[in-house]
Design a protein around this motif. Structure first.
Motif, PDB file in Angstrom:
ATOM      1  N   SER A  20      -4.307   7.458  -5.754  1.00  0.00           N
ATOM      2  CA  SER A  20      -5.638   8.653  -6.073  1.00  0.00           C
ATOM      3  C   SER A  20      -7.477   8.651  -7.062  1.00  0.00           C
ATOM      4  O   SER A  20      -7.049   7.221  -7.178  1.00  0.00           O
ATOM      5  N   SER A  25       0.943  -1.537  -0.168  1.00  0.00           N
ATOM      6  CA  SER A  25       0.103   0.101   0.094  1.00  0.00           C
ATOM      7  C   SER A  25       1.399   1.344   0.606  1.00  0.00           C
ATOM      8  O   SER A  25       0.615   2.447  -0.323  1.00  0.00           O
ATOM      9  N   MET A  26       1.987   1.881   0.734  1.00  0.00           N
ATOM     10  CA  MET A  26       2.871   2.693   0.310  1.00  0.00           C
ATOM     11  C   MET A  26       3.684   2.234  -0.702  1.00  0.00           C
ATOM     12  O   MET A  26       3.383   3.899  -1.327  1.00  0.00           O
ATOM     13  N   GLN A  36       1.449  17.593  -3.023  1.00  0.00           N
ATOM     14  CA  GLN A  36       1.037  16.440  -1.857  1.00  0.00           C
ATOM     15  C   GLN A  36       2.522  16.482  -1.311  1.00  0.00           C
ATOM     16  O   GLN A  36       2.463  15.688  -0.558  1.00  0.00           O
ATOM     17  N   CYS A  41       1.593   2.226  -3.948  1.00  0.00           N
ATOM     18  CA  CYS A  41       0.630   2.649  -4.366  1.00  0.00           C
ATOM     19  C   CYS A  41       0.262   3.683  -3.817  1.00  0.00           C
ATOM     20  O   CYS A  41      -0.909   5.179  -4.343  1.00  0.00           O
ATOM     21  N   ARG A  42       0.432   4.612  -2.568  1.00  0.00           N
ATOM     22  CA  ARG A  42       0.048   5.886  -1.930  1.00  0.00           C
ATOM     23  C   ARG A  42       0.288   6.908  -2.947  1.00  0.00           C
ATOM     24  O   ARG A  42       1.289   7.423  -3.782  1.00  0.00           O
ATOM     25  N   GLY A  43      -1.174   7.276  -3.280  1.00  0.00           N
ATOM     26  CA  GLY A  43      -1.181   8.290  -4.279  1.00  0.00           C
ATOM     27  C   GLY A  43      -1.187   8.115  -5.927  1.00  0.00           C
ATOM     28  O   GLY A  43      -0.715   9.293  -6.675  1.00  0.00           O
ATOM     29  N   SER A  66      -5.335   3.005  -1.315  1.00  0.00           N
ATOM     30  CA  SER A  66      -4.244   3.937  -1.020  1.00  0.00           C
ATOM     31  C   SER A  66      -3.435   4.867  -2.384  1.00  0.00           C
ATOM     32  O   SER A  66      -3.398   5.767  -2.596  1.00  0.00           O
TER      33      SER A  66
END
Length: 173
Positions: A46, A10-11, A154, A13-15, A44
């Motif tokens: 966007s 998930s880290m 971001q 895929c974040r944003g 996670s």
């Protein structure tokens, strides 16, 4: 060994503006695992993330009728050795794409068509790899431009750091 790294996904895929989910066209289990193990990682990404479903290793399947490609010598396809029966068809990938849209609660009319976002490639021979990335890139750039225009970044600019002014503490002044 994949389980020990599962929490890190998930880290990555974040944003994310685009997520490319890849499976082996010669293994139905790889498509099933893609859905079961990695779909939740997209949480996670966007909100307007582009999803591409990519079947890889078409060069190894017996029913892959790969046309000649200028960037790939003719002999590279023929020299692959024994071919296996393709287990995943384009309709399976399209079904997964539609499940992702449903999971992400996206309306099919607001996102690229499934037929445009499901690809079959060969990383080994390069078959349709450029086409995949060019297609995704053409869709992602306008999203990134729009995001930059809409609001603050971001990320934090660490080059704009200004040290805090030092003051004497109240007890020793």
């Amino acid at each position: 060994g994949r389980e020990q790294f599962h929490g890190l996904g998930s880290m990555y895929c974040r944003g994310a503006a685009a997520v490319i989910l890849t499976y082996d066209v010669n293994s139905l289990q790889s498509l099933t695992e893609l859905e079961e193990r990695f779909l939740a990682l997209t949480d996670s990404a966007s909100a307007d993330c582009i999803f591409a479903i990519v079947g890889n290793k078409v060069d190894l399947s017996d029913d892959s009728a790969l046309p000649p490609d200028e960037s790939r010598p003719e002999k590279s396809v023929a020299s692959c050795g024994s071919k296996v029966r393709k287990q995943v068809c384009a309709e399976d990938a399209i079904a997964l794409y539609k499940k992702i849209l449903k999971y992400k609660m996206l309306d099919e009319k607001d996102v690229p068509a499934a037929e445009k976002m499901c690809f079959e490639t060969s990383a080994k021979t390069g078959y349709k790899v450029d086409y995949l990335f060019e297609t995704v890139f053409e869709m992602v750039v306008p999203i990134i431009v729009r995001q930059k225009a809409e609001g603050p970044p971001q990320t934090v600019d660490i080059t704009d750091y200004k040290p805090a002014k030092r003051t004497k503490s109240g007890c020793c002044a």
